[in-house]
Design a protein around this motif. Structure first.
Motif: not given
Length: 306
Positions: A241-254, A169-179
């Motif tokens: 952009l900085v706020n968005l990608f600060d959240k993005f960097r903390n996601l569990d992405i391979d 769900t965290v990734r979903l929220e970040v994805a929506n914020e990205e859009l």
């Protein structure tokens, strides 16, 4: 004698024609759609605000009746609240058909009605889906009325849950914020949709390579990519952009898994920018053309007074 030879030739021609006919029939049979036992039926998600007629039109657009088997669901405001903490009273019209693909085939986004999706581009959808953890799928988006296209993302998330896959769900929220950030930049920041997608993709790739540990390092990456792409943004948009990608960097992405898909998105965007003429060669051509005109005018007037 010639009559016999002619008969033999005719017989061979007829024989080959019949065999070719059989071959064509066999090929046609092989291309018939079959039930996908590996990934299941495609899933169609309808916007919950569609009228009966609009839903029927959407079915035609997404070619629902051409599928051997299909799962149909509806996405509502409650789903918007559930998946991305959105407004449950929001109206939802955009719809999507999701077909799972083999590993490595990537995200393939097709807007069936691009004239009715006013804000979200193919690359924006693809980028957001990768952020959400969705890979290797063909996603067809359609709307019977003009919409921004945001609700289709929630519908895709619901489709994956229906298919038995759990999404973070965290990734979903970040994805929506990205859009939301992507569409806001394209709408108000003075840069094109393609430039927005290029910037977001390049920042993601840089984060995957550099693995920033702090928000300050994320800010440095954002500034580097803006400079590299010759994109200027106000402090307000840069901070988004900085706020968005600060959240993005903390996601569990391979990143080793999504690297190729990010490269595919980047190549698609570069091709669109090239087609639109947004490249060095295009602008240099304009400058050379104008320079030629001014030189010709100068030569003309010099000729009059000499």
């Amino acid at each position: 004698m010639w009559k016999h030879i002619t008969k033999v030739i005719m017989a061979v021609v007829i024989f080959l024609s019949i065999n070719n006919g059989h071959a064509v029939l066999a090929d046609g049979k092989d291309t018939e759609k079959a039930i996908n036992e590996k990934y299941g039926a495609p899933i169609v998600v309808y916007g919950g605000s569609l009228s009966h007629d609009q839903k029927e039109k959407t079915k035609q657009l997404l070619k629902v009746n051409e599928e051997v088997e299909i799962t149909e669901i509806t996405v509502t405001g409650d789903d918007l609240k559930k998946y991305i903490n959105g407004d449950p009273s929001a109206r939802m019209f955009s719809s999507a058909k999701i077909t799972r693909l083999d590993e490595g085939e990537g995200i393939q986004v097709i807007q069936v009605t691009p004239e009715n999706i006013t804000e979200v581009t193919d690359e924006m959808y693809a980028n957001a889906l990768l952020t959400a953890g969705i890979e290797d799928a063909k996603v067809e988006v359609a709307s019977a009325v003009k919409v921004t296209g945001h609700s289709a993302l929630t519908g895709i998330f619901k489709a994956y849950e229906v298919s038995g896959e759990e999404l973070d769900t965290v990734r979903l929220e970040v994805a929506n914020e990205e859009l939301n950030v992507a569409t806001k930049l394209a709408k108000s920041a003075g840069i094109s949709e393609e430039q927005v997608s290029q910037l977001i993709t390049e920042i993601k790739q840089a984060i995957g390579e550099q693995r920033p540990a702090t928000k300050e390092e994320v800010e440095k990456i954002v500034e580097e990519q803006m400079k590299k792409l010759k994109i200027e943004l106000s402090d307000e948009y840069k901070q988004m952009l900085v706020n968005l990608f600060d959240k993005f960097r903390n996601l569990d992405i391979d990143f080793s898994k999504v690297k190729n898909q990010l490269e595919d998105i980047a190549n698609d965007v570069k091709e669109k920018l090239k087609e639109a003429g947004v490249d060095k060669g295009f602008f240099q051509g304009i400058l050379d053309f104008l320079k030629g005109i001014f030189e010709a005018i100068g030569n003309f007037f010099r000729g009059l007074f000499n």
